[in-house]
Design a protein around this motif. Sequence first.
Motif, PDB file in Angstrom:
ATOM      1  N   GLU A  67      36.807  41.778  34.385  1.00 26.73           N
ATOM      2  CA  GLU A  67      36.852  41.446  35.815  1.00 26.73           C
ATOM      3  C   GLU A  67      38.159  40.743  36.172  1.00 26.73           C
ATOM      4  O   GLU A  67      38.759  41.017  37.215  1.00 26.73           O
ATOM      5  CB  GLU A  67      35.652  40.581  36.202  1.00 26.73           C
TER       6      GLU A  67
ATOM      7  N   ARG B 210      40.841  43.367  36.367  1.00 28.66           N
ATOM      8  CA  ARG B 210      40.716  44.136  37.624  1.00 28.66           C
ATOM      9  C   ARG B 210      41.212  43.319  38.810  1.00 28.66           C
ATOM     10  O   ARG B 210      41.895  43.839  39.691  1.00 28.66           O
ATOM     11  CB  ARG B 210      39.272  44.571  37.824  1.00 28.66           C
ATOM     12  N   LYS B 211      40.862  42.045  38.832  1.00 27.04           N
ATOM     13  CA  LYS B 211      41.304  41.157  39.917  1.00 27.04           C
ATOM     14  C   LYS B 211      42.835  41.072  39.972  1.00 27.04           C
ATOM     15  O   LYS B 211      43.420  40.956  41.038  1.00 27.04           O
ATOM     16  CB  LYS B 211      40.704  39.767  39.714  1.00 27.04           C
TER      17      LYS B 211
ATOM     18  N   TYR C 231      44.734  45.563  37.336  1.00 29.51           N
ATOM     19  CA  TYR C 231      44.727  46.480  36.201  1.00 29.51           C
ATOM     20  C   TYR C 231      43.420  47.249  36.156  1.00 29.51           C
ATOM     21  O   TYR C 231      42.393  46.768  36.603  1.00 29.51           O
ATOM     22  CB  TYR C 231      44.861  45.711  34.881  1.00 29.51           C
ATOM     23  N   ARG C 232      43.458  48.419  35.542  1.00 27.86           N
ATOM     24  CA  ARG C 232      42.204  49.088  35.220  1.00 27.86           C
ATOM     25  C   ARG C 232      41.675  48.395  33.974  1.00 27.86           C
ATOM     26  O   ARG C 232      42.442  47.829  33.197  1.00 27.86           O
ATOM     27  CB  ARG C 232      42.400  50.573  35.001  1.00 27.86           C
TER      28      ARG C 232
ATOM     29  N   SER D 156      38.643  49.327  31.093  1.00 25.37           N
ATOM     30  CA  SER D 156      37.520  50.113  30.588  1.00 25.37           C
ATOM     31  C   SER D 156      36.928  49.393  29.391  1.00 25.37           C
ATOM     32  O   SER D 156      37.591  49.245  28.361  1.00 25.37           O
ATOM     33  CB  SER D 156      37.981  51.504  30.164  1.00 25.37           C
TER      34      SER D 156
ATOM     35  N   SER E 130      43.321  49.079  28.735  1.00 27.02           N
ATOM     36  CA  SER E 130      44.030  48.958  29.995  1.00 27.02           C
ATOM     37  C   SER E 130      45.472  49.416  29.795  1.00 27.02           C
ATOM     38  O   SER E 130      45.789  50.014  28.764  1.00 27.02           O
ATOM     39  CB  SER E 130      43.972  47.499  30.493  1.00 27.02           C
TER      40      SER E 130
END
Length: 162
Positions: free
Chosen positions: A17, A20-21, A24-25, A27, A39
Amino acid sequence: MTATELLNSLSPDDVAEALRKAGYRASLGDTPSGPQIQSAAQGLGFFVAFGNELPSEAGRYADFSFHCWIAIEGSLPAGLIEGWNEGKRFARLFRRNQLLVLTMDVLVAGGVAPGNLQAQIEIWDRVIQDFLHHLKRPVSNSASSNASHGAPEVAPASAASA
């Protein structure tokens, strides 16, 4: 700031998280050695591996590390790895067979402010930028005839192939 506001451990979901914040992606997956996040930054793939799981908090970790593995095509100029490690504090570079491996550890044990996680992600992005510049710079080492040949040919390597 009170102790309850500090991060003393992180789950893989917490780190994903935060990535992502930061844009970045991320997985999330499992490997035989534990959870892992895939990532990329600056056009290079990287992964996050988790270290010490807390016995009292299943699925939460006191530390993790960023890893970027790059396949080497040809030979490395003498001094490339040493030059990086002599000039950097937070990230280390080493060779494993035909791979260059860049790593950076992140520790939250004992408690860190929530902003520390975002700062570590920003530092990792800067480390990757510096790494790419380091690879493009010729290594100055008069004892080596390879030094004048410039940077090695490199290609991103997947974590699974390493």
